[in-house]
Design a protein around this motif. Structure first.
Motif, mmCIF file in Angstrom:
data_model
loop_
_atom_site.group_PDB
_atom_site.id
_atom_site.type_symbol
_atom_site.label_atom_id
_atom_site.label_comp_id
_atom_site.label_asym_id
_atom_site.label_seq_id
_atom_site.Cartn_x
_atom_site.Cartn_y
_atom_site.Cartn_z
ATOM 1 N N THR A 299 0.986 -1.182 -0.105
ATOM 2 C CA THR A 299 -0.109 0.185 -0.092
ATOM 3 C C THR A 299 1.113 1.124 -0.308
ATOM 4 N N ASP A 300 2.213 1.230 -0.075
ATOM 5 C CA ASP A 300 3.438 2.319 -0.028
ATOM 6 C C ASP A 300 2.868 2.825 -1.734
ATOM 7 N N THR A 301 4.232 4.223 -1.945
ATOM 8 C CA THR A 301 4.260 4.773 -3.429
ATOM 9 C C THR A 301 5.624 3.998 -3.393
ATOM 10 N N VAL A 302 4.806 4.411 -5.221
ATOM 11 C CA VAL A 302 6.596 4.650 -6.005
ATOM 12 C C VAL A 302 7.719 4.860 -5.004
ATOM 13 N N MET A 303 7.397 6.643 -5.100
ATOM 14 C CA MET A 303 8.138 7.005 -4.714
ATOM 15 C C MET A 303 8.747 7.158 -3.486
ATOM 16 N N ASN A 304 8.218 7.040 -2.560
ATOM 17 C CA ASN A 304 8.738 6.326 -1.051
ATOM 18 C C ASN A 304 9.228 5.144 -0.978
#
Length: 360
Positions: free
Chosen positions: A208-213
Motif C-alpha cells: 500500500t506504499d507509493t513508488v516514490m516512498n
C-alpha cells in the motif's frame, strides 16, 4: 671626456637591453595566453563502465546466420527487397523498439542484461534465494554466457535482480504490507556484483506504499555506479486490499516520477547512466504507459513477466511490448513454470529482441 663617453654608451646599452627584455617577456606572455584563448574546452572522458560483458565464445555464430529460411523471409530488408512491407517491427536481434532512440551511454544500449531474480529471504521467490552467493554468481554467468553466444553482436552482462522490498499478505511493521531487506544484505549483494563486474537491479514491491516512498528508501544504493531500479507493478494495492490476493496496479505517471528522480540523482552525483525496469504481466497492472519516457541519462525497459506456455508468452510479449512499445523490452523466463522453457536462441529472436532477460 673619454670617460664620460664610455659612461653614456654604457647607459644607452643598459636601456636598450631592458627594452628588449620587456618586449621578449611581453611576447612570451602573449604566446602563453594565446593558446588558452584559442583552445577548445576539454572534452570530458567517459569513465569505464562499472560492469563487464561476457565475450562470446570463439565458435559463436552471429544471430543472422542462425536464422531459418522462414525467419530470414520475415526480416525487414528481405521483405523490402521483395517489394513488400516488413511484418517485423524492427530487424531481427534489434533491442531498441521501433521509432525509439537512446541518447544515453547506459548498459542497455550495446548489451543484453541477463538477470537472476529473487531474495535471500525466500526460496520461493526466485533462484537467488536457493543458493549461496558465489554459486549463484557461477550459475548466473553460465546463463549469461549462453546469451553472448546466441547473439555475439550484443554481449551479455550478468545482473542480480534483488527484491529489496517484499510484499506480504500481512500488514507488517509499518502497516504497508511490505518489509525491506536489511542494509547488510543489500550491501552484501552490491559488493558481490562489484567483485564480479556485474550489475545490481533493486526491485521494489509496493504493497500500500507509493513508488516514490520506496525509491527514496533505497536512494543511497542507487548512488552506486552499478545499481539500477526495477518496479513490480502487480503488488501495489489500495487501502483495504491485500497483495497476492488482490491484483495491484500502478499508473505510468508514478513510474515516470521515479524515472525523473533517478535521472536527477544520476546527474547530481555524476554517475554513469542508469536504467529503470518496469514489470508487467497483464494489461491491468500498468496503466497510462505513454507517460513512461526515457531521459538523456536513464533508459527504460518494459518487462513482460508472465509464465506458462511458450506460445502464449510470445503472443503476450507481442501484445504488451511490441504493440505498445517502451524504449526497450524485457522478458522473464520461469525455470519451473514455463512449458517448455525457451532457449536463449529462441528468446533473442523475439521482436524486439529483449534488452534484458530475467530468470525466476
Amino acid at each position: 671626456m673619454k670617460k664620460f663617453s664610455w659612461l653614456l654608451l654604457a647607459a644607452l646599452l643598459t636601456i636598450l637591453l631592458a627594452a628588449c627584455s620587456e618586449e621578449t617577456s611581453t611576447s612570451d606572455q602573449k604566446a602563453e595566453e594565446a593558446p588558452k584563448k584559442e583552445s577548445e574546452p576539454e572534452q570530458k572522458e567517459e569513465p569505464d563502465p562499472p560492469y563487464q560483458a561476457l565475450e562470446p565464445s570463439e565458435d559463436a555464430v552471429p544471430l543472422k546466420e542462425s536464422l531459418s529460411e522462414e525467419e530470414l523471409k520475415n526480416m525487414p530488408e528481405q521483405q523490402l527487397a521483395l517489394g513488400g512491407e516488413p511484418e517485423r517491427a524492427v530487424p531481427a536481434g534489434e533491442t531498441l523498439a521501433k521509432d525509439m532512440e537512446d541518447q544515453t551511454t547506459g548498459p542497455l544500449k550495446d548489451h543484453r542484461l541477463v538477470a537472476y531474480y529473487g531474495t535471500p529471504q525466500s526460496e520461493n521467490m526466485g533462484i537467488l534465494g536457493t543458493m549461496e552467493p558465489e554459486e549463484f554468481m557461477k550459475q548466473l554467468k553460465e546463463q549469461a554466457q549462453a546469451y553472448s553466444d546466441a547473439d555475439p553482436k550484443r554481449p551479455a552482462v550478468p545482473t542480480i535482480e534483488l527484491i529489496t522490498t517484499m510484499a506480504h499478505r500481512v500488514p507488517g511493521p509499518d502497516g504497508n504490507y511490505v518489509t525491506k531487506l536489511s542494509d547488510e544484505k543489500i550491501e552484501e549483494y552490491v559488493k558481490l556484483a562489484e567483485k564480479h563486474d556485474a550489475i545490481v537491479l533493486l526491485d521494489i514491491q509496493l504493497g500500500t506504499d507509493t513508488v516514490m516512498n520506496q525509491v527514496k528508501s533505497i536512494e543511497k544504493w542507487l548512488k552506486h555506479p552499478n545499481v539500477h531500479l526495477a518496479i513490480d507493478t502487480e503488488f501495489q494495492v489500495d487501502e483495504g486490499e491485500v497483495p497476492g490476493e488482490d491484483l495491484g496496479q500502478v499508473d505510468g505517471q508514478e513510474v515516470q516520477e521515479a524515472v525523473e528522480y533517478v535521472s536527477k540523482l544520476t546527474e547530481e552525483n555524476d554517475l554513469p547512466d542508469k536504467f529503470v525496469l518496469v514489470h508487467q504481466f497483464t494489461e491491468h497492472v500498468l496503466t497510462n504507459k505513454d507517460a513512461i519516457q526515457p531521459t538523456d541519462n536513464v533508459e527504460v525497459a518494459l518487462n513482460f513477466d508472465g509464465w506458462g506456455s511458450s506460445t502464449d508468452k510470445m503472443a503476450l510479449y507481442k501484445k504488451y511490448v511490441r504493440d505498445k512499445p517502451s524504449q526497450y523490452g524485457g522478458f522473464k523466463v520461469f525455470y519451473d513454470k514455463d512449458e517448455p522453457v525457451m532457449t536463449p536462441e529462441e528468446v533473442v529472436k523475439l521482436d524486439p529482441s529483449p534488452a534484458i532477460v530475467n530468470y525466476q
